[in-house]
Enzyme design. Sequence first.
Site, PDB file in Angstrom:
ATOM      1  N   ASP A 199      -9.074  -6.162  -4.432  1.00 48.23           N
ATOM      2  CA  ASP A 199      -8.633  -4.889  -3.855  1.00 48.23           C
ATOM      3  C   ASP A 199      -9.136  -3.759  -4.743  1.00 48.23           C
ATOM      4  O   ASP A 199      -8.643  -3.550  -5.846  1.00 48.23           O
ATOM      5  CB  ASP A 199      -7.103  -4.881  -3.776  1.00 48.23           C
ATOM      6  CG  ASP A 199      -6.545  -3.616  -3.132  1.00 48.23           C
ATOM      7  OD1 ASP A 199      -7.312  -2.668  -2.869  1.00 48.23           O
ATOM      8  OD2 ASP A 199      -5.321  -3.586  -2.890  1.00 48.23           O
ATOM      9  N   HIS A 240      -8.214  -4.932  -0.053  1.00 45.44           N
ATOM     10  CA  HIS A 240      -6.899  -4.337   0.195  1.00 45.44           C
ATOM     11  C   HIS A 240      -6.225  -4.963   1.412  1.00 45.44           C
ATOM     12  O   HIS A 240      -5.005  -5.102   1.453  1.00 45.44           O
ATOM     13  CB  HIS A 240      -7.065  -2.828   0.392  1.00 45.44           C
ATOM     14  CG  HIS A 240      -5.776  -2.076   0.424  1.00 45.44           C
ATOM     15  ND1 HIS A 240      -4.864  -2.112  -0.611  1.00 45.44           N
ATOM     16  CD2 HIS A 240      -5.235  -1.263   1.365  1.00 45.44           C
ATOM     17  CE1 HIS A 240      -3.824  -1.349  -0.308  1.00 45.44           C
ATOM     18  NE2 HIS A 240      -4.023  -0.831   0.886  1.00 45.44           N
ATOM     19  N   ASP A 241      -7.027  -5.344   2.392  1.00 46.24           N
ATOM     20  CA  ASP A 241      -6.510  -5.972   3.607  1.00 46.24           C
ATOM     21  C   ASP A 241      -5.689  -7.227   3.330  1.00 46.24           C
ATOM     22  O   ASP A 241      -4.894  -7.645   4.179  1.00 46.24           O
ATOM     23  CB  ASP A 241      -7.679  -6.376   4.517  1.00 46.24           C
ATOM     24  CG  ASP A 241      -7.801  -5.447   5.714  1.00 46.24           C
ATOM     25  OD1 ASP A 241      -7.062  -4.438   5.762  1.00 46.24           O
ATOM     26  OD2 ASP A 241      -8.641  -5.724   6.594  1.00 46.24           O
ATOM     27  N   SER A 297       0.847  -1.195   0.000  1.00 44.99           N
ATOM     28  CA  SER A 297       0.000   0.000   0.000  1.00 44.99           C
ATOM     29  C   SER A 297       0.888   1.253   0.000  1.00 44.99           C
ATOM     30  O   SER A 297       1.763   1.386  -0.849  1.00 44.99           O
ATOM     31  CB  SER A 297      -0.915  -0.061   1.228  1.00 44.99           C
ATOM     32  OG  SER A 297      -1.889   0.934   1.194  1.00 44.99           O
ATOM     33  N   ARG A 316     -11.919   6.224  10.529  1.00 41.70           N
ATOM     34  CA  ARG A 316     -11.579   4.809  10.585  1.00 41.70           C
ATOM     35  C   ARG A 316     -12.672   3.932   9.983  1.00 41.70           C
ATOM     36  O   ARG A 316     -12.392   2.909   9.350  1.00 41.70           O
ATOM     37  CB  ARG A 316     -11.318   4.401  12.036  1.00 41.70           C
ATOM     38  CG  ARG A 316     -10.768   2.990  12.185  1.00 41.70           C
ATOM     39  CD  ARG A 316      -9.495   2.812  11.401  1.00 41.70           C
ATOM     40  NE  ARG A 316      -8.775   1.600  11.763  1.00 41.70           N
ATOM     41  CZ  ARG A 316      -7.658   1.210  11.184  1.00 41.70           C
ATOM     42  NH1 ARG A 316      -7.122   1.938  10.213  1.00 41.70           N
ATOM     43  NH2 ARG A 316      -7.040   0.115  11.557  1.00 41.70           N
TER      44      ARG A 316
END
Lengths: 378, 378
Positions: free
Chosen positions: B316, B349-350, B149, B219
Amino acid sequence: MPLIATPQSLHFAEPLALQSGASLRDYRLAYETYGTLNADKSNAVLICHALNASHHVAGVYEGQEKSEGWWDTMIGPGKPVDTDRFFVIGVNNLGSCFGSTGPMHANPDTGRIWGADFPVVTVEDWVDAQARLLDRLGVARLAAVMGGSLGGMQALSWTLRYPERVAHAVVVASAPNLNAENIAFNEVARRAIVTDPDFHGGHFYEHGVVPRRGLRIARMIGHITYLSDDVMNEKFGRQLREGLTLKYSTQDIEFQIESYLRYQGDKFSEYFDANTYLLITRALDYFDPARGHDGNLAKALAAATAKFLLVSFTTDWRFAPARSRELVKALLDNNRDVSYAEIAAPHGHDAFLLEDARYLGVVRSYFERIARDLGAAQ
Amino acid sequence: MPLIATPQSLHFAEPLALQSGASLRDYRLAYETYGTLNADKSNAVLICHALNASHHVAGVYEGQEKSEGWWDTMIGPGKPVDTDRFFVIGVNNLGSCFGSTGPMHANPDTGRIWGADFPVVTVEDWVDAQARLLDRLGVARLAAVMGGSLGGMQALSWTLRYPERVAHAVVVASAPNLNAENIAFNEVARRAIVTDPDFHGGHFYEHGVVPRRGLRIARMIGHITYLSDDVMNEKFGRQLREGLTLKYSTQDIEFQIESYLRYQGDKFSEYFDANTYLLITRALDYFDPARGHDGNLAKALAAATAKFLLVSFTTDWRFAPARSRELVKALLDNNRDVSYAEIAAPHGHDAFLLEDARYLGVVRSYFERIARDLGAAQ
């Protein structure tokens, strides 16, 4: 000569039983009609609105050139939903901030402004209220019910709650329910509003303030999800607001996309009601006709007898084509008459409100068919 | 026996010239190292971190079993990045809130806490600071620089700013720049923080408060974008928090996904610094090596001489595979040595932080190649 729209309003004294178990009495519904109801009252088309819209669907208000209705590209004389042929009804939903009874009105039991105590309303509740409006307008059966996004959910719900009152349903850019990601975006927007100190537990009216910060954030999130990645890159990309020089600031506007989002957020926070935002996003979250059928959508849609047109847009990631296809399949499982168009459009979820020749053409053809059905029935 | 990590810190007196034109002096960098630097100092691997991470990359702290580093699945004895072979360095970036100098430290010129006045730092600035750290550790040339990332952006930047100091770059789930949608999400998060009344223009420390509302919203948005639609549907779907009964409330938690997001937001707001959030998202926005080359990425990457491994994940949507492919193409246009793996993983993305056998296998193979290269050079 443009279509001139005239807002109207009706009072309903009798309590409306809501899905939550609560009920609502002495409420008003704001609506507009375009075109003329024919002699046998068979040419009525009901338009259901989505989050940020109202009963003002088509035309302009007298002397206000720029006051086009939110679906004016679609509806009007000679347009795909042709008001020279159809009697079109736009209605503002309960809980809205655009004319029908909502959180900024007084609870008739207490005389106090409803605020956050306005009862939670669902898609089904809206449909029931709309059915009462049609009763008052003398419309027993709709030639069509039509809506996009949340409006499409209402159109679908009409076919389930009042199957005998709907000949055709046009469901655009919609879904059988929200998925987890959709609910998640709604929840973030709601938290932004509710945690704004100016929200005052939903009773901000009496404090003379508005939770503008929260509304701005909610609207910015909304705008990101209405647009496609592609169209955002095309419209804004990485363009800087001021030429080529970077400011190196975390708080100043640097990119055009930031400027656009802040502007949209500011504008929205000046006219939209925070409690309405909570109610409408919740109605979206709750809608799920398959809930009472063990999650089986085909079973849920067995009650529908209407003919259907469904439309989706390839770049819509909020109500993706796959969600419309779920509806198509569940209807076909019930041997229903379904037309489906998947429009290659770059504009994401917003596409359902925009001018696109293929999209408008599909809807035009479908309404010509509805008109032929009406002619044959006469 | 688990790898035991020991945080360290170095002071840098000499001013660091930043991209913005400002400079920063008398700062500290927190870092950790794992494994042993070999005799010819050729086996060093630098790990660059993303938004919510630090120098604590691998292992656990003495006596704290649950304190695994953020990339502990990837890095350690016998792991894909094998600390029995490589000397691995984790470094916390300037502006962070996890040990290196940041907004909650004092400006040496005024003695006042930096707060929102901490200079805007860029990926390039971080890389320059990391290069000074390597100087102090006696590492002239890296066997590899690696990151996911925003960390991948740093790895890429290393190959451009210090081509002679990097043999290999491993760039995971990254992009040559943020697109408009990415910037938009960052901007909403920043607006939520900055418009929180407890932000106090970035000087909330002296008011004894923290802009928790804004951090929570930031968040929550982050979590939605880190996950894929698929994994959210699988993990949460439309599950209600309390059995089958609806509460019909706009403010209470109704769906599991809401509960998850609120929990993540609350947790984050208790430890993450608001000014750091602004700085790090801005560094993401600004990164764009092609900016100085008329947007031509191939020209921008001509300076890189390293060999590359790029990895992306199919679901992602924050740093989509297409963005990694842009990098692959631009490197191939320069006849660079590039390996590229697109991993079919459901986690969005995680995924770059999670255990996935194919992903870890690809990185393992690549580091075995790096080890062979080192052996051949000796």
